[in-house]
Design a protein around this motif. Structure first.
Motif, short mmCIF file in Angstrom:
data_model
loop_
_atom_site.label_atom_id
_atom_site.label_comp_id
_atom_site.label_asym_id
_atom_site.label_seq_id
_atom_site.Cartn_x
_atom_site.Cartn_y
_atom_site.Cartn_z
N ASP A 115 4.19 -7.72 2.12
CA ASP A 115 3.47 -8.45 3.16
C ASP A 115 1.99 -8.07 3.17
OD1 ASP A 115 5.79 -9.70 4.01
OD2 ASP A 115 6.26 -8.13 5.48
N PHE A 116 1.13 -9.07 3.11
CA PHE A 116 -0.32 -8.89 3.24
C PHE A 116 -0.74 -9.57 4.54
CE2 PHE A 116 0.74 -8.90 -1.24
CZ PHE A 116 0.03 -7.83 -1.75
N THR A 117 -1.11 -8.80 5.55
CA THR A 117 -1.40 -9.35 6.87
C THR A 117 -2.89 -9.26 7.17
OG1 THR A 117 0.76 -8.57 7.61
CG2 THR A 117 -0.78 -9.31 9.31
N VAL A 118 -3.47 -10.39 7.59
CA VAL A 118 -4.89 -10.44 7.95
C VAL A 118 -5.00 -11.04 9.35
CG1 VAL A 118 -5.71 -10.65 5.58
CG2 VAL A 118 -5.18 -12.72 6.87
N ASN A 119 -6.10 -10.73 10.00
CA ASN A 119 -6.37 -11.22 11.36
C ASN A 119 -7.48 -12.26 11.29
OD1 ASN A 119 -6.76 -11.62 14.07
ND2 ASN A 119 -7.42 -9.54 14.54
N GLU A 120 -7.16 -13.49 11.66
CA GLU A 120 -8.15 -14.55 11.58
C GLU A 120 -9.14 -14.52 12.74
OE1 GLU A 120 -6.72 -18.47 11.04
OE2 GLU A 120 -6.12 -18.13 8.96
N ALA A 121 -8.77 -13.88 13.85
CA ALA A 121 -9.64 -13.88 15.04
C ALA A 121 -10.69 -12.79 14.89
CB ALA A 121 -8.82 -13.64 16.30
N GLY A 122 -11.62 -13.03 13.98
CA GLY A 122 -12.69 -12.07 13.73
C GLY A 122 -13.74 -12.69 12.83
N ALA A 123 -14.51 -11.84 12.20
CA ALA A 123 -15.62 -12.30 11.36
C ALA A 123 -15.13 -13.24 10.26
CB ALA A 123 -16.35 -11.11 10.75
N THR A 124 -15.86 -14.32 10.05
CA THR A 124 -15.47 -15.36 9.10
C THR A 124 -15.31 -14.82 7.69
OG1 THR A 124 -16.72 -16.94 10.43
CG2 THR A 124 -16.05 -17.64 8.23
N VAL A 125 -16.24 -13.97 7.27
CA VAL A 125 -16.23 -13.48 5.90
C VAL A 125 -14.99 -12.63 5.62
CG1 VAL A 125 -17.40 -11.89 4.32
CG2 VAL A 125 -18.72 -13.57 5.61
N VAL A 126 -14.50 -11.92 6.62
CA VAL A 126 -13.37 -11.02 6.42
C VAL A 126 -12.12 -11.77 6.01
CG1 VAL A 126 -11.83 -9.38 7.54
CG2 VAL A 126 -14.29 -9.25 7.96
N SER A 127 -11.74 -12.79 6.79
CA SER A 127 -10.50 -13.51 6.49
C SER A 127 -10.59 -14.21 5.13
CB SER A 127 -10.19 -14.52 7.59
OG SER A 127 -11.25 -15.43 7.75
N SER A 128 -11.75 -14.82 4.84
CA SER A 128 -11.88 -15.52 3.55
C SER A 128 -11.88 -14.54 2.39
CB SER A 128 -13.16 -16.36 3.54
OG SER A 128 -14.31 -15.56 3.72
N SER A 129 -12.55 -13.39 2.56
CA SER A 129 -12.59 -12.39 1.49
C SER A 129 -11.21 -11.80 1.25
CB SER A 129 -13.58 -11.28 1.84
OG SER A 129 -14.89 -11.78 1.96
N MET A 130 -10.49 -11.53 2.33
CA MET A 130 -9.16 -10.94 2.19
C MET A 130 -8.20 -11.90 1.51
SD MET A 130 -9.24 -7.89 3.05
CE MET A 130 -10.76 -7.05 3.48
N THR A 131 -8.31 -13.18 1.82
CA THR A 131 -7.46 -14.17 1.17
C THR A 131 -7.69 -14.18 -0.33
OG1 THR A 131 -7.46 -15.55 3.17
CG2 THR A 131 -6.84 -16.61 1.09
N SER A 132 -8.95 -14.11 -0.74
CA SER A 132 -9.29 -14.08 -2.16
C SER A 132 -8.76 -12.81 -2.82
CB SER A 132 -10.81 -14.18 -2.33
OG SER A 132 -11.18 -14.05 -3.68
N ILE A 133 -8.91 -11.68 -2.15
CA ILE A 133 -8.45 -10.40 -2.71
C ILE A 133 -6.93 -10.38 -2.83
CG2 ILE A 133 -8.25 -7.93 -2.21
CD1 ILE A 133 -11.11 -8.10 -1.07
#
Length: 396
Positions: A115-133
């Protein structure tokens, strides 16, 4: 009047100066600030939680910790605690390896996953960068881990090489990188940017009002005491805050359609945002007059980066991070994210905003008391006051 004479007028000179100043300030602040993307991605903290007792889980955890481009990788958290820190934006990604992962992989279980869990309710760059990684991680695990390791394991059990290769391909397809998002934001960039847009709308309006109301304060000197005029300024700003807050909510609900249950809290925050921004920007006007706008503009531009809507504090360069701790915009943006999209309380950010606003108001009170000299009341006002006193005495 000749054109050269017109160019020497106060308005022309001010316009030329502001045109050059704004261009230099905006580019000089924005361009260095945004070089943090993607340069400072490695500053983001993540967590790897390995609950698997087998060799696969340990191998993957060690491989990820070694190869992922992050300086801070927490490996001593439980999955529950890691998800709590993710919810609070203290970390930006949680990689969870379940306790049955090794057994499932060896048995070719299709349900086996990380499971790779990210939080979308935050800085825009974080969620997009994490999805790519995450995509890169899954590709690497599929290519380097699944087929090669599985084939080696099968061969150790005396399975013929050709049959082992066929079974390995089957095992490879059983690996699933499960991407989990919490606090999903509705589709559309307007939803993701709503916290910043609401904050900017209040802040810029308050900044302009600060210049105009402080000018009215100065023009009205001699017609009332400094204390009374300062109270008038604050009351006027409050009236504007309520009206502008209603207008902001009207547009937000028309376009973004947030939950109706949030109306009062969002409206209250927008009013608070306006009042805090008003006193924050008024400090510079009370201090140096209309020239304070020259200071307010770069302060505004710095906060558009330091507010955390695009990049997190972990990614910011030092000056922008320092500003975020005293920035009305930072606390407002984070409170809106928490209120509209997250399950955490916006209270800490609201209290942060209140603290900045009270500090700014105190500074304004001190500026009015000690920087602005007393101006004698106009003679007509003194006579009117005497008449009121005399009439009162006669009535008594």
């Amino acid at each position: 009047m000749k054109f050269t004479q017109f160019l020497k007028t106060k308005g022309a000179i001010a316009s030329i100066f502001m045109g050059i100043f704004y261009a230099v300030a905006m580019l000089g602040i924005f361009l260095p600030g945004y070089t943090a993307i993607p340069g400072n991605i490695d500053k983001l903290p993540i967590a790897i939680v390995n609950d698997d007792a087998g060799e696969y889980g340990t191998m993957i955890a060690d491989q990820l910790k070694e190869n992922l481009p992050f300086e801070e990788v927490k490996t001593d958290l439980t999955n529950k605690r890691a998800l709590e820190q993710l919810e609070e934006n203290e970390i930006t990604l949680v990689v969870h390896i379940p306790k049955t992962f090794s057994a499932d992989m060896e048995n070719g279980e299709v349900s086996s996953s990380i499971d790779f869990t990210v939080n979308e309710a935050g800085a825009t760059v974080v969620s997009s960068s994490m999805t790519s990684i995450i995509t890169q991680i899954n590709n690497q695990l599929s290519a380097q881990f699944s087929q090669q390791t599985a084939q080696g394991v099968l061969m150790n059990f005396n399975v013929p090489e050709e049959q082992a290769a066929d079974m390995a391909k089957m095992i490879e397809t059983s690996y699933v990188g499960n991407v989990v998002t919490i606090n999903d934001i509705p589709d559309g960039m307007h939803n993701n940017m709503l916290p910043m847009f609401l904050t900017m709308a209040g802040y810029v309006g308050a900044m302009i009002a600060a210049m105009q109301l402080v000018a009215s304060f100065n023009e009205s000197r001699g017609k009332a005491s400094k204390t009374r005029l300062f109270v008038y300024v604050q009351l006027t700003a409050l009236i504007i805050a309520v009206l502008a807050g209603l207008a902001s909510m009207g547009i937000a609900y028309l376009v973004n359609e947030p939950s109706g249950e949030l109306f009062l809290s969002l409206f209250g925050q927008q009013v608070l945002n306006y009042m805090v921004a008003f006193n924050f920007t008024a400090m510079f006007i009370f201090l140096v007059g209309e020239g304070g706008m020259i200071l307010n503009i770069p302060v505004l531009l710095v906060q558009t980066i330091a507010n955390g809507a695009t990049i997190t504090r972990d990614m910011m360069y030092g000056p922008y991070e320092w500003v975020s701790y005293i920035s009305p915009m930072y606390y407002s943006v984070q409170a809106y994210f928490a209120n509209m999209y997250s399950s955490i309380s916006p209270a800490p950010f609201v209290w942060g905003m209140i603290a900045v606003g009270l500090g700014a108001m105190l500074i304004n009170i001190l500026l009015v008391a000690f920087v602005h000299k007393k101006v004698p009341l106009e003679a007509s006002l003194v006579e009117d006051t005497k008449d009121v006193i005399n009439n009162t005495e006669i009535t008594v």
